[in-house]
Motif scaffolding. Sequence first.
Motif, PDB file in Angstrom:
ATOM      1  N   THR A   1       0.844  -1.202   0.000  1.00  0.00           N
ATOM      2  CA  THR A   1       0.000   0.000   0.000  1.00  0.00           C
ATOM      3  C   THR A   1       0.877   1.249   0.000  1.00  0.00           C
ATOM      4  O   THR A   1       0.621   2.208  -0.741  1.00  0.00           O
ATOM      5  CB  THR A   1      -0.928   0.012   1.228  1.00  0.00           C
TER       6      THR A   1
ATOM      7  N   PHE B   1       1.051   4.135  -2.820  1.00  0.00           N
ATOM      8  CA  PHE B   1       0.778   5.514  -2.399  1.00  0.00           C
ATOM      9  C   PHE B   1       1.923   6.429  -2.824  1.00  0.00           C
ATOM     10  O   PHE B   1       1.695   7.519  -3.370  1.00  0.00           O
ATOM     11  CB  PHE B   1       0.580   5.577  -0.882  1.00  0.00           C
TER      12      PHE B   1
ATOM     13  N   LEU C   1      -6.641   6.677   8.767  1.00  0.00           N
ATOM     14  CA  LEU C   1      -6.462   5.448   7.989  1.00  0.00           C
ATOM     15  C   LEU C   1      -6.781   4.271   8.900  1.00  0.00           C
ATOM     16  O   LEU C   1      -6.254   4.189  10.016  1.00  0.00           O
ATOM     17  CB  LEU C   1      -5.015   5.308   7.503  1.00  0.00           C
TER      18      LEU C   1
ATOM     19  N   LEU D   1     -10.367   6.773   5.669  1.00  0.00           N
ATOM     20  CA  LEU D   1     -10.085   5.936   4.507  1.00  0.00           C
ATOM     21  C   LEU D   1      -9.830   4.512   5.001  1.00  0.00           C
ATOM     22  O   LEU D   1      -8.883   4.267   5.751  1.00  0.00           O
ATOM     23  CB  LEU D   1      -8.871   6.470   3.732  1.00  0.00           C
TER      24      LEU D   1
ATOM     25  N   ILE E   1      -8.512   0.936   4.411  1.00  0.00           N
ATOM     26  CA  ILE E   1      -7.533   0.302   3.526  1.00  0.00           C
ATOM     27  C   ILE E   1      -7.296  -1.136   3.979  1.00  0.00           C
ATOM     28  O   ILE E   1      -7.607  -1.504   5.117  1.00  0.00           O
ATOM     29  CB  ILE E   1      -6.180   1.073   3.482  1.00  0.00           C
TER      30      ILE E   1
ATOM     31  N   LEU F   1     -10.429   2.182  -0.068  1.00  0.00           N
ATOM     32  CA  LEU F   1      -9.433   2.081  -1.138  1.00  0.00           C
ATOM     33  C   LEU F   1      -9.886   1.016  -2.147  1.00  0.00           C
ATOM     34  O   LEU F   1     -10.016  -0.162  -1.800  1.00  0.00           O
ATOM     35  CB  LEU F   1      -8.065   1.751  -0.546  1.00  0.00           C
TER      36      LEU F   1
ATOM     37  N   PHE G   1      -6.428   8.872  -2.619  1.00  0.00           N
ATOM     38  CA  PHE G   1      -5.753   8.726  -1.322  1.00  0.00           C
ATOM     39  C   PHE G   1      -4.767   9.893  -1.143  1.00  0.00           C
ATOM     40  O   PHE G   1      -4.778  10.590  -0.106  1.00  0.00           O
ATOM     41  CB  PHE G   1      -5.043   7.365  -1.322  1.00  0.00           C
TER      42      PHE G   1
END
Lengths: 118, 130, 88
Positions: free
Chosen positions: B19, B23, C6, C27, C29, C48, C73
């Motif tokens: 991730t 990102f 997050l 968010l 994830i 996500l 994001f």
Amino acid sequence: MAKRILFLLNRAPYGSTYALEAIEAALVAGVFDQEVSVLFSGAGLYQLLSEQDGGAVGGRTVGKMLGALPEYGVTDLFACGPSAQRLGLTGNDLCLPVTWLDYTEQKSLINRQDIITG
Amino acid sequence: MVISIAVHGAPYASAGSRTALRFAASALGLGHRIHRVFFHHDGVLAAAGQGVAPQDEEDLHAGWVRLGESHGVELAICIANALKRGMLDEAERDRYEKDAATAHPAFTVVGLGQLIEAMTESDRFVTFAA
Amino acid sequence: MATLHLVNKPAAWEDCHPLLDAEDAVLLIEDGTYLALQALSGAALYALEPDVRARGLSQRIRSNIQPASFDDFVRLVERCERVVTWSA
């Protein structure tokens, strides 16, 4: 300009080295002349229990490491009151004095920060 | 905007390393600068240069190396966390008289001060938990 | 927006939820995207998209949760003043 950095510690101390390694980072942050504070929340409160003996499981004693925070300039130690209630802990169980925060106070602590990490 | 990233989880064992990599790539694509990626806790294992990914799984180590080399992003592994997990660059291999340098040279071995410096020098700091 | 939260594990919601401000964004994830099956509230909610799709959640995600790409994001990180990560 000094930044406001909050270490949010929410892991129990001996199931992994996560807590220990995060405290090492908080200690280093203390000598950097930043505005560092620590918030113990959820299972992170177990890091503060008195009478720990990390030697019994082959490591350092997390409670003792936390005791060094003030010497490193980290004196703003906060703990989540509702977490303590849920876990059945009070200030008498802890090896360090902390300031208890309710949820509203924790929100305002978070909103004052530049950086939040674990 | 200047962004720094902390990666706490080992590649594969935790989704966080992947991730974080995605990102970082998106942030660069949108014109931001990545000041430093700080690999902390098991995150340091992303530096393992001897891994072989199966063909149908993404090679995360290679992905990080590519990000570092093609965009000049600093990939920093925490020395305290790296040594005990067997991630050594050539200098640490020599110092501790071990057989091999296990960390790929695209990664630099740094102290925790570099984590705090990343926080003070960046507009945003994003932690990817294990 | 004030704070971007997050959430990468479903169990982390318990710690995160009481500290949400109305102006915040969440968010979801990684495994945190399983929370998109539940009735969540407290802030602007995002999940996500690749993590949602991988887990078979695309058609199951609640209507008050917006799918977010990695570019989204990054934009959330830009718009918020700080990022806090909840794991458990």
